[in-house]
Design an enzyme around this catalytic site. Structure first.
Site, PDB file in Angstrom:
ATOM      1  N   GLU A   1       1.961 -38.811 -22.454  1.00  0.00           N
ATOM      2  CA  GLU A   1       2.121 -38.344 -23.842  1.00  0.00           C
ATOM      3  C   GLU A   1       3.596 -38.138 -24.154  1.00  0.00           C
ATOM      4  OE1 GLU A   1       0.047 -34.646 -23.644  1.00  0.00           O
ATOM      5  OE2 GLU A   1      -1.864 -35.597 -23.172  1.00  0.00           O
TER       6      GLU A   1
ATOM      7  N   LYS B   1       6.732 -35.983 -25.234  1.00  0.00           N
ATOM      8  CA  LYS B   1       7.010 -34.549 -25.145  1.00  0.00           C
ATOM      9  C   LYS B   1       7.699 -34.138 -26.441  1.00  0.00           C
ATOM     10  CE  LYS B   1       8.824 -31.035 -22.027  1.00  0.00           C
ATOM     11  NZ  LYS B   1       9.572 -30.222 -22.991  1.00  0.00           N
TER      12      LYS B   1
ATOM     13  N   ASP C   1       9.468 -32.198 -29.337  1.00  0.00           N
ATOM     14  CA  ASP C   1      10.496 -31.169 -29.270  1.00  0.00           C
ATOM     15  C   ASP C   1      10.340 -30.203 -30.441  1.00  0.00           C
ATOM     16  OD1 ASP C   1      12.606 -29.824 -28.285  1.00  0.00           O
ATOM     17  OD2 ASP C   1      14.130 -31.288 -28.861  1.00  0.00           O
TER      18      ASP C   1
ATOM     19  N   TYR D   1      -1.937 -31.019 -27.693  1.00  0.00           N
ATOM     20  CA  TYR D   1      -1.776 -31.767 -26.441  1.00  0.00           C
ATOM     21  C   TYR D   1      -2.583 -31.188 -25.277  1.00  0.00           C
ATOM     22  CZ  TYR D   1       1.914 -28.252 -25.787  1.00  0.00           C
ATOM     23  OH  TYR D   1       2.612 -27.081 -25.702  1.00  0.00           O
TER      24      TYR D   1
ATOM     25  N   LYS E   1      12.256 -36.392 -18.551  1.00  0.00           N
ATOM     26  CA  LYS E   1      13.135 -36.248 -19.717  1.00  0.00           C
ATOM     27  C   LYS E   1      13.959 -37.495 -19.986  1.00  0.00           C
ATOM     28  CE  LYS E   1      12.897 -31.607 -20.565  1.00  0.00           C
ATOM     29  NZ  LYS E   1      13.994 -30.680 -20.658  1.00  0.00           N
TER      30      LYS E   1
ATOM     31  N   CYS F   1      50.775 -37.798 -45.143  1.00  0.00           N
ATOM     32  CA  CYS F   1      50.006 -38.740 -44.329  1.00  0.00           C
ATOM     33  C   CYS F   1      50.521 -38.713 -42.888  1.00  0.00           C
ATOM     34  CB  CYS F   1      50.145 -40.138 -44.915  1.00  0.00           C
ATOM     35  SG  CYS F   1      49.497 -41.430 -43.835  1.00  0.00           S
TER      36      CYS F   1
ATOM     37  N   CYS G   1      52.360 -42.236 -42.159  1.00  0.00           N
ATOM     38  CA  CYS G   1      53.588 -42.709 -42.805  1.00  0.00           C
ATOM     39  C   CYS G   1      54.373 -41.621 -43.521  1.00  0.00           C
ATOM     40  CB  CYS G   1      53.266 -43.844 -43.773  1.00  0.00           C
ATOM     41  SG  CYS G   1      52.513 -43.287 -45.307  1.00  0.00           S
TER      42      CYS G   1
ATOM     43  N   CYS H   1      46.074 -41.104 -48.561  1.00  0.00           N
ATOM     44  CA  CYS H   1      47.512 -41.320 -48.487  1.00  0.00           C
ATOM     45  C   CYS H   1      47.906 -42.096 -49.737  1.00  0.00           C
ATOM     46  CB  CYS H   1      47.833 -42.131 -47.231  1.00  0.00           C
ATOM     47  SG  CYS H   1      49.471 -42.877 -47.266  1.00  0.00           S
TER      48      CYS H   1
ATOM     49  N   CYS I   1      52.327 -47.617 -46.112  1.00  0.00           N
ATOM     50  CA  CYS I   1      51.691 -47.010 -44.941  1.00  0.00           C
ATOM     51  C   CYS I   1      51.220 -48.061 -43.932  1.00  0.00           C
ATOM     52  CB  CYS I   1      50.503 -46.174 -45.404  1.00  0.00           C
ATOM     53  SG  CYS I   1      49.673 -45.320 -44.063  1.00  0.00           S
TER      54      CYS I   1
HETATM   55  S1  IVH Z   1       1.512 -29.828 -21.537  1.00  0.00           S
HETATM   56  C1  IVH Z   1       0.488 -26.864 -18.343  1.00  0.00           C
HETATM   57  N1  IVH Z   1       2.088 -31.744 -23.169  1.00  0.00           N
HETATM   58  O1  IVH Z   1       6.765 -28.830 -23.307  1.00  0.00           O
HETATM   59  C2  IVH Z   1       1.107 -27.844 -19.191  1.00  0.00           C
HETATM   60  N2  IVH Z   1       3.526 -29.863 -23.116  1.00  0.00           N
HETATM   61  O2  IVH Z   1       5.072 -27.553 -21.416  1.00  0.00           O
HETATM   62  C3  IVH Z   1       1.140 -27.415 -20.611  1.00  0.00           C
HETATM   63  N3  IVH Z   1       5.375 -29.998 -24.760  1.00  0.00           N
HETATM   64  O3  IVH Z   1       7.247 -25.978 -24.537  1.00  0.00           O
HETATM   65  C4  IVH Z   1       2.007 -28.206 -21.467  1.00  0.00           C
HETATM   66  N4  IVH Z   1       4.808 -31.945 -25.607  1.00  0.00           N
HETATM   67  O4  IVH Z   1       5.263 -27.036 -25.844  1.00  0.00           O
HETATM   68  C5  IVH Z   1       2.451 -30.557 -22.702  1.00  0.00           C
HETATM   69  N5  IVH Z   1       2.419 -33.528 -24.613  1.00  0.00           N
HETATM   70  C6  IVH Z   1       2.783 -32.333 -24.142  1.00  0.00           C
HETATM   71  C7  IVH Z   1       3.917 -31.654 -24.649  1.00  0.00           C
HETATM   72  C8  IVH Z   1       4.272 -30.422 -24.092  1.00  0.00           C
HETATM   73  C9  IVH Z   1       5.670 -30.947 -25.670  1.00  0.00           C
HETATM   74  C10 IVH Z   1       6.177 -28.782 -24.549  1.00  0.00           C
HETATM   75  C11 IVH Z   1       5.409 -27.506 -24.553  1.00  0.00           C
HETATM   76  C12 IVH Z   1       6.281 -26.577 -23.744  1.00  0.00           C
HETATM   77  C13 IVH Z   1       6.986 -27.500 -22.820  1.00  0.00           C
HETATM   78  C14 IVH Z   1       6.431 -27.381 -21.417  1.00  0.00           C
END
Ligand code: IVH
Length: 666
Positions: free
Chosen positions: A109, A111, A113, A221, A309, A403, A406, A421, A427
């Site tokens: 999945e 992640k 932010d 998630y 990451k 400037c 120049c 300028c 220049c």
């Molecule tokens: S799973 C036990 N899945 O990442 C595992 N976390 O988890 C529970 N986060 O701040 C988390 N996308 O909010 C999981 N697809 C995803 C995620 C996700 C973002 C964030 C979550 C937390 C950090 C660590």
């Protein structure tokens, strides 16, 4: 059929929630806005007439709650854990060893932010929403989460569990963030630094009406109590809650083995900048819930999940200096020199600050610790200064008055964000651009003096300014790359010819900011000589048609700059004509062509269309491209087009080249 209000209310709520889901979760609107509004109003009216039927899961109640004085604490029944950072191979190796299995299926999945939240549904109703907090205890943000349209207030479909606790991320999509940031800037409000901070600020509001105006989104998630759904995998669990109406990230997928994980990582990484939301990595999870149970936990993190990451797109670093760069057109751009920092996959040591106002608005000072962002191939940007890292020793940036390249004066015209300028003719930063413009067809028309040649002339130090062009001789030119005797001779001849260009062309060729061809013609006609134009103050300049205070200021500043005057003096000494062409240009007002509108068609025997246009305009006439009732004369040459027919049908006078010449010499 007479329906009971309670029945109608129930039907309306279900229908409105269905449309919400289609719009906010599936991204596929199912009704026109007007119809949605009609249903919503009907529900509001019915609820107003029957207050005893109002319930907190009604779509009308999303923004119903009153502002709170503080957010209550919520203890998570199942802790919200953190997750280990691991790459695909290490994670797969650990899982294979612990499970003594090969080709493991993983749920992969993005992640997201944003902010982790937990949503509790009882009997299918949304009853509690909490932030992650420290993982054990979070804050009650139920009222705020109710305003998030993609969070269903009621689950839909069959098999709704008695209790369901869903976890996911609240985010601001990038497009929504940009709109929000622009709106804040326009309102003079504090601008959010990035989507994550904006989402966090929005979620922790005490007044849900504020949250309701922020376009937050939610993506689920995980399920904290997956046993409630009796499925055997994580992916099937997410499919199930998606069917109940909860949004999940569309990029999620099941893959196999380390190869599958790595391929997923690369694929999402490649798409990263095109995704609607910011992500900082991907998350890998062992898909089988039984295997998850076998793997268990290490300290505070599950052994069955890992975050892989991507390089951070934001980092902190120090502003060592703010320098000013001068562009080809004279624009002064402040640039932050940074302590080198690895961000977005490259080492960044400088970032543009765009202009003076931007530096003020973001309040970036020399010595500040700042957040630098580099997303994808986008040029690095200083997002904000970290205010609580200030020591008091930081220095404010001031735009230089001269400037840095120049030493000419710097001007910033009213209404413009950019300081420039004024030494355009002198220049070194603007040299190439100035020469190219000077030589261009509509200016001094020095054929053959193109970009490649100008680069060589400037880089070899053969030409220091436009005046230097007239010191070139055939021998000097002939040694340049791609330049034979013949082309060198042609250029020398073109230079010679250009000395007799009209005053209007010369004025245009100087490259004064805001002085285009038309203004240059007006100026030439009005003043008759460069000396008179140079001596004019802003008041007199404003007497010229279409010259307002900004243009007048720009012209006056250009000629006030001693460096420019020196170059002009050198041009004059080289023999460049700086007076009007005499009668035609000076006394155009008296010519028979003056104030008349001409249209040219066909090929004239003795002059090009450009020449005819220049002559007509020098005599005070105008040249238009289409024949209309306002046309005074159509000048027809060989093979005239449809314009001639149109002239005849409108009864416009048609003349030939001789007649035109005669008229212009009158
Ligand atoms: S799973 C036990 N899945 O990442 C595992 N976390 O988890 C529970 N986060 O701040 C988390 N996308 O909010 C999981 N697809 C995803 C995620 C996700 C973002 C964030 C979550 C937390 C950090 C660590």
């Amino acid at each position: 059929m007479v329906r009971l209000p309670a029945e109608r209310i129930r039907a309306l709520r279900a229908e409105i929630e269905r449309h919400n889901h289609a719009y906010y979760v599936l991204d596929r609107p199912s009704v026109p806005d007007a119809e949605y509004d009609r249903l919503f109003r009907e529900l509001e009216e019915l609820e107003a007439a029957h207050p005893e039927l109002v319930s907190p899961d009604s779509p009308t109640q999303r923004v119903g709650a009153k502002p709170a004085t503080e957010l209550a604490e919520v203890r998570h029944r199942v802790p919200m854990l953190s997750i280990r950072n691991l790459d695909a191979e290490s994670f797969d190796r650990q899982c294979r060893e612990a499970l003594a299995a090969e080709g493991i299926a993983y749920a992969a999945e993005p992640k997201l932010d944003g902010l982790a939240v937990s949503l509790t549904y009882r009997e299918g109703r949304f009853v509690l929403g909490a932030t992650r907090g420290d993982g054990e205890t979070g804050e009650d943000v139920t009222a705020n989460l109710r305003t998030v349209r993609s969070i269903p207030l009621r689950l839909s479909g069959d098999g709704i569990p008695q209790e369901l606790e869903v976890r996911g991320e609240v985010v601001l999509c990038r497009a929504d963030f940009e709109r929000f940031r622009a709106a804040q800037a326009a309102a003079g409000e504090k601008e959010p630094v990035n989507p994550r901070n904006a989402a966090a600020g929005s979620l922790r509001q005490l007044d849900p009406r504020v949250t309701a105006r922020r376009p937050l989104r939610f993506f689920a998630y995980a399920v904290a109590n997956p046993e409630a759904l009796s499925l055997s995998t994580h992916s099937a669990t997410l499919d199930r809650i998606a069917a109940l109406g909860l949004p999940t990230a569309p990029e999620r997928r099941v893959v196999r083995g380390a190869d599958g994980l790595l391929r997923y990582y690369r694929e999402i990484g490649e798409k990263r900048d095109r995704l609607p939301y910011d992500i900082d990595g991907v998350v890998y999870k062992v898909d089988s819930l039984a295997d998850q149970a076998r793997l268990g936990f290490v300290s505070r993190a599950p052994r069955w999940a890992a975050a892989h990451k991507y390089p951070a797109q934001e980092e902190m670093t120090e502003v060592l200096a703010i320098e000013v760069q001068v562009g080809r057109t004279g624009a002064l751009t402040p640039v932050a020199r940074l302590k080198p920092v690895f961000v977005g996959g490259v080492t960044v040591s400088s970032a543009t600050l765009h202009n003076e106002d931007e530096v003020r608005r973001k309040d970036i000072r020399i010595g500040d610790i700042v957040i630098v962002r580099r997303a994808g191939d986008v040029i690095p940007e200083v997002v904000a200064a970290v205010a609580d890292r200030r020591t008091g020793r930081e220095r404010e940036f001031v735009m230089p008055q001269r400037c840095p390249v120049c030493g000419s004066g710097v001007m910033r015209l009213p209404g413009e964000a950019v300081a420039r300028c004024t030494g355009g003719l002198y220049c070194p930063a603007q040299r190439k651009q100035a020469i190219l413009h000077f030589a261009s067809r509509r200016a001094m028309d020095i054929a053959g003096l193109g970009e490649k040649l100008v680069d060589q002339l400037v880089e070899r130090g053969l030409v220091d300014s436009v005046a230097g062009l007239y010191g070139l001789d055939g021998a000097a030119l002939a040694v340049l790359e791609r330049m034979g005797d013949k082309s060198a001779r042609n250029i020398v001849e073109a230079l010679e010819r250009s000395k007799h260009a009209s005053l209007a062309r010369l004025v245009f060729a100087l490259g004064i900011r805001n002085v285009g061809e038309a203004t240059a013609k007006d100026l030439a006609r009005h003043f008759g000589s460069l000396a008179r134009l140079m001596a004019a103050g802003t008041n007199e300049l404003e007497q010229v048609p279409d010259v307002g205070p900004v243009v007048a200021e720009s012209i006056a500043r250009f000629f006030a700059e001693a460096h420019n005057r020196e170059v002009i003096e050198r041009l004059r000494r080289s023999g460049v004509r700086d007076e009007g062409a005499g009668a035609a240009e000076l006394f155009a007002a008296g010519s028979a062509a003056s104030g008349k509108v001409f249209v040219l068609t066909g090929t004239l025997p003795g002059m090009t269309r450009e020449e005819a246009k220049a002559l007509i305009e020098a005599a005070g006439g105008k040249v238009s491209t289409s024949v209309s009732g306002k046309t005074d004369f159509v000048v027809a040459g060989k093979d005239p087009g449809a314009k001639l027919d149109r002239a005849r049908s409108l009864g416009v006078r048609v003349i030939d080249e001789d007649a035109l010449r005669h008229m212009l010499s009158e």
